[in-house]
Design a protein around this motif. Structure first.
Motif: not given
Length: 172
Positions: A42-45, A110
């Motif tokens: 659920p994140h861009q990393d 990231p």
């Protein structure tokens, strides 16, 4: 008091229980080459975890892998975290699965995707493959002595003592 508590648990909680033997767990013998698994997050990393398994579980192999892991750990962090700034979580560590030794390399980033991280891992390992024996031998000896010292230290508390035998306890 501990024995009395153990007897109470056995008498009251385990009275009608029966011992169950877990089936043996084997480590998969995967075909040569990379096995890839992509996980939605659920994140861009991005992150890349590489597990490199030893060819066997011989005691010499396990010892050599332990020294190698200690030797590579700080340099992996320095090169990929400090110098290349690829991520904020950067680590390498010994990672045995059951009785099969292995190493894990991990970066959460990231700024770089898995392909770029894979290239950085390859470059890191290629660097170490090209270090001349004359330079590598004293490093290896220093890290071997440090690992021997660390392994011979007595545990400082019950947690450390338990950690040393936990997998054996789980394996019965």
């Amino acid at each position: 008091e501990a024995r009395a508590l153990g007897e109470l648990v056995q008498r009251e909680l385990l009275r009608d229980s029966r011992r169950v033997t877990a089936p043996p767990v084997a480590v998969a013998d995967l075909p040569a080459g990379d096995q890839r698994l992509t996980v939605a997050a659920p994140h861009q990393d991005a992150a890349l975890l590489w597990y490199r398994q030893a060819a066997d579980n011989d005691k010499r192999t396990r010892a050599a892998l332990g020294v190698t892991a200690q030797l590579l750990n700080a340099d992996f962090y320095t090169r990929l975290r400090t110098e290349q700034q690829l991520g904020y979580i950067v680590m390498s560590t010994p990672y045995p699965l059951r009785d099969v030794p292995g190493l894990v390399f991990l970066v959460q980033s990231p700024v770089a995707g898995p392909a770029q991280l894979a290239k950085a891992y390859d470059a890191f390992l290629e660097h170490w493959r090209t270090v001349p024996d004359a330079e590598l031998q004293p490093l290896f000896e220093r890290h071997r002595a440090a690992l021997r010292q660390r392994l011979s230290e007595q545990p400082k508390n019950q947690g450390e003592a338990g950690d040393r035998v936990w997998q054996d306890l789980l394996d019965g």
